[in-house]
Design a protein around this motif. Sequence first.
Motif, PDB file in Angstrom:
ATOM      1  N   GLY A 190       0.809  -1.226   0.000  1.00  0.00           N
ATOM      2  CA  GLY A 190       0.000   0.000   0.000  1.00  0.00           C
ATOM      3  C   GLY A 190       0.838   1.270   0.000  1.00  0.00           C
ATOM      4  O   GLY A 190       0.314   2.366   0.124  1.00  0.00           O
ATOM      5  N   LYS A 191       2.162   1.119  -0.134  1.00  0.00           N
ATOM      6  CA  LYS A 191       3.021   2.305  -0.090  1.00  0.00           C
ATOM      7  C   LYS A 191       3.565   2.638  -1.485  1.00  0.00           C
ATOM      8  O   LYS A 191       4.029   1.748  -2.214  1.00  0.00           O
ATOM      9  N   ALA A 192       3.534   3.909  -1.830  1.00  0.00           N
ATOM     10  CA  ALA A 192       4.094   4.333  -3.125  1.00  0.00           C
ATOM     11  C   ALA A 192       5.611   4.528  -2.961  1.00  0.00           C
ATOM     12  O   ALA A 192       6.113   5.641  -2.870  1.00  0.00           O
ATOM     13  N   THR A 193       6.317   3.423  -2.890  1.00  0.00           N
ATOM     14  CA  THR A 193       7.768   3.485  -2.693  1.00  0.00           C
ATOM     15  C   THR A 193       8.461   3.664  -4.044  1.00  0.00           C
ATOM     16  O   THR A 193       7.860   3.486  -5.108  1.00  0.00           O
ATOM     17  N   LEU A 194       9.761   3.930  -3.963  1.00  0.00           N
ATOM     18  CA  LEU A 194      10.568   4.030  -5.178  1.00  0.00           C
ATOM     19  C   LEU A 194      10.531   2.719  -5.964  1.00  0.00           C
ATOM     20  O   LEU A 194      10.433   2.706  -7.196  1.00  0.00           O
ATOM     21  N   ALA A 195      10.570   1.606  -5.215  1.00  0.00           N
ATOM     22  CA  ALA A 195      10.540   0.290  -5.860  1.00  0.00           C
ATOM     23  C   ALA A 195       9.217   0.090  -6.604  1.00  0.00           C
ATOM     24  O   ALA A 195       9.188  -0.469  -7.712  1.00  0.00           O
ATOM     25  N   ALA A 196       8.122   0.552  -6.006  1.00  0.00           N
ATOM     26  CA  ALA A 196       6.812   0.422  -6.664  1.00  0.00           C
ATOM     27  C   ALA A 196       6.812   1.241  -7.950  1.00  0.00           C
ATOM     28  O   ALA A 196       6.390   0.756  -9.012  1.00  0.00           O
ATOM     29  N   VAL A 197       7.293   2.458  -7.871  1.00  0.00           N
ATOM     30  CA  VAL A 197       7.281   3.342  -9.044  1.00  0.00           C
ATOM     31  C   VAL A 197       8.150   2.738 -10.158  1.00  0.00           C
ATOM     32  O   VAL A 197       7.809   2.806 -11.338  1.00  0.00           O
ATOM     33  N   GLU A 198       9.249   2.154  -9.776  1.00  0.00           N
ATOM     34  CA  GLU A 198      10.171   1.538 -10.754  1.00  0.00           C
ATOM     35  C   GLU A 198       9.473   0.457 -11.579  1.00  0.00           C
ATOM     36  O   GLU A 198       9.830   0.202 -12.720  1.00  0.00           O
ATOM     37  N   LYS A 199       8.460  -0.208 -10.985  1.00  0.00           N
ATOM     38  CA  LYS A 199       7.772  -1.308 -11.687  1.00  0.00           C
ATOM     39  C   LYS A 199       6.692  -0.813 -12.640  1.00  0.00           C
ATOM     40  O   LYS A 199       6.103  -1.603 -13.367  1.00  0.00           O
ATOM     41  N   MET A 200       6.414   0.487 -12.636  1.00  0.00           N
ATOM     42  CA  MET A 200       5.284   1.018 -13.421  1.00  0.00           C
ATOM     43  C   MET A 200       5.726   1.346 -14.851  1.00  0.00           C
ATOM     44  O   MET A 200       6.046   2.485 -15.180  1.00  0.00           O
ATOM     45  N   GLU A 201       5.753   0.316 -15.674  1.00  0.00           N
ATOM     46  CA  GLU A 201       6.299   0.468 -17.036  1.00  0.00           C
ATOM     47  C   GLU A 201       5.524   1.470 -17.892  1.00  0.00           C
ATOM     48  O   GLU A 201       6.105   2.291 -18.590  1.00  0.00           O
ATOM     49  N   LEU A 202       4.191   1.374 -17.837  1.00  0.00           N
ATOM     50  CA  LEU A 202       3.375   2.268 -18.668  1.00  0.00           C
ATOM     51  C   LEU A 202       3.484   3.712 -18.159  1.00  0.00           C
ATOM     52  O   LEU A 202       3.625   4.654 -18.948  1.00  0.00           O
ATOM     53  N   THR A 203       3.439   3.851 -16.849  1.00  0.00           N
ATOM     54  CA  THR A 203       3.553   5.190 -16.240  1.00  0.00           C
ATOM     55  C   THR A 203       4.880   5.829 -16.658  1.00  0.00           C
ATOM     56  O   THR A 203       4.931   7.008 -17.046  1.00  0.00           O
ATOM     57  N   LYS A 204       5.941   5.053 -16.591  1.00  0.00           N
ATOM     58  CA  LYS A 204       7.259   5.575 -16.974  1.00  0.00           C
ATOM     59  C   LYS A 204       7.270   5.975 -18.443  1.00  0.00           C
ATOM     60  O   LYS A 204       7.794   7.029 -18.828  1.00  0.00           O
TER      61      LYS A 204
END
Length: 485
Positions: A326-340
């Motif tokens: 449930g946390k928007a961590t750096l690791a979570a953001v790194e996994k967001m391929e479409l967002t990136k």
Amino acid sequence: MATKDLPAVEDGAPSKLPIKSIPGSYGIPFISPIRDRLDFYYFQGQDAYFQSRVDKYGSTVVRLNVPPGPFMASSPKVVAVLDAKSFQVLFDVSKVEKKNVFTGTYMPSTSLTGGFRVCSYLDPSEPTHAKVKQLLFNLLASRKSHVIPAFRTNFATLFKTMETQIDADGKADFNKLNDDTSFEFIGEAYFGVRPSASGLGTTGPTKATKWLFLQLAPLTSLGLPKIVEEVFLHTFPLPPCIAKSDYKALYEYFSTAAEPLLDAAVTLGLSKEEACHNLLFATVFNSYGGMKVMLPGILRWLAVADSNLHARLAQEIRSAVAAEGGKATLAAVEKMELTKSVVYEALRMDPPVKFQYGKAKKDLIIEGHDAAYEVKKGEMLFGYQPIATRDQRVFANAGEFVADRFVGEEGKKLLKYVVWSNGPETESPSVLNKQCAGKELVVLLGRLLLVELFLRYDTFTAEVGTDLLGIQVNFTSLTKPSTSS
Ligand code: HEM
């Protein structure tokens, strides 16, 4: 165009491409640069100004005048590099000198920066460049863990305010709220001191914008009568004293909020005073000025995309955050391929800093896709980035926003042509180059905006227009998930 025999390229390897002379014209001194300036601001507009010259001369490397011209700049003459390949010469600091070219062919008075030439105006061959850039790297590294929490709290407030405004008035001006929010966020993230809680109160963004305007006025149009703009914005610099008291107030914030960092700057060989003026510039011009332009620039593409993209982003972001407890961590953001990919694509279509300059350090050969061109030492090279990053030879459907463009292995191969940071996305800023010191942070902020938006809402609508520095976005609806608590 005549081709010549293959000469040796100055730095060793001979070019395999035919050498062509650079087409184009500077026209009649004084008169043509003014006529061109009018085309640039009023009659053609930026994109058409450059594209029409590419079309006329059948070349993406072309001689032309750039604004502002007389009397603001000593010379408006440049060699424009307007394709993805020739543009790369601007990143090679062994070939181009980046001294005093940050804003182009004119340089704002150093009395706007405490009498110092700040980092953005320094060539890496100048010893102060490495010291200041290192100071900024140290600042960003030391505050890394504060970025996500500070962004989320500040932008959560922004979205709540937008909801209230939409309920009351049917729309919310994102740019205005972003200005206030970004200023607070940066102060909190970099120095742990909210500007609004300092002597600045809530005046920081207005003071900052006034100071920025004095530096960028020669490159802007306010929609005033042409004659007024020509005289007051494009021909003579506005007097720096207009922003003197504003700058003083901003400086006081930095000298207090950044005190520990200023003490550390001395060990890097900088005076506290020079370090403080540099911190102010990197924070207010580079960071705040950048966020002012970049965040509306990203939203613009989402506003016109179909709601299917919103749904896919919401799904990706929510599941990556759920997987991190449930946390928007750096690791979570790194996994967001479409967002990136969406953020890279927005930066490709709409690079927030559109102009790049560099003076040839020596006689050079610039390579385009099909030909090479000789440039003499001292000539000014100029890149208009939106044309270079919409190069059909590199990107399929180059003029279209393709959300998935950078997803997957094939997509990643294209990242070297995303150059918003004054360098390829696949490379890193260092004290030896001129790539944006905030590169990693900047892409993270773009991603975090999407994270905050799609964690809170399923979709949104917005009106898109233009403003002084770029895109204006007014939200007209924000749709919460039907299952939200
Ligand atoms: C340089 C873009 C945010 C610090 C640059 C340049 C560009 C750029 C294009 C190169 C200019 C040139 O020499 O032609 C942006 C954009 C930003 C942003 C679009 C935000 C959306 C930041 C942030 C920092 C920063 C957050 C924080 C430290 C710098 C510095 C330089 C620079 C210090 C000069 C680098 C050098 O002298 O080697 N930026 N920037 N920028 N940027 Fe950024």
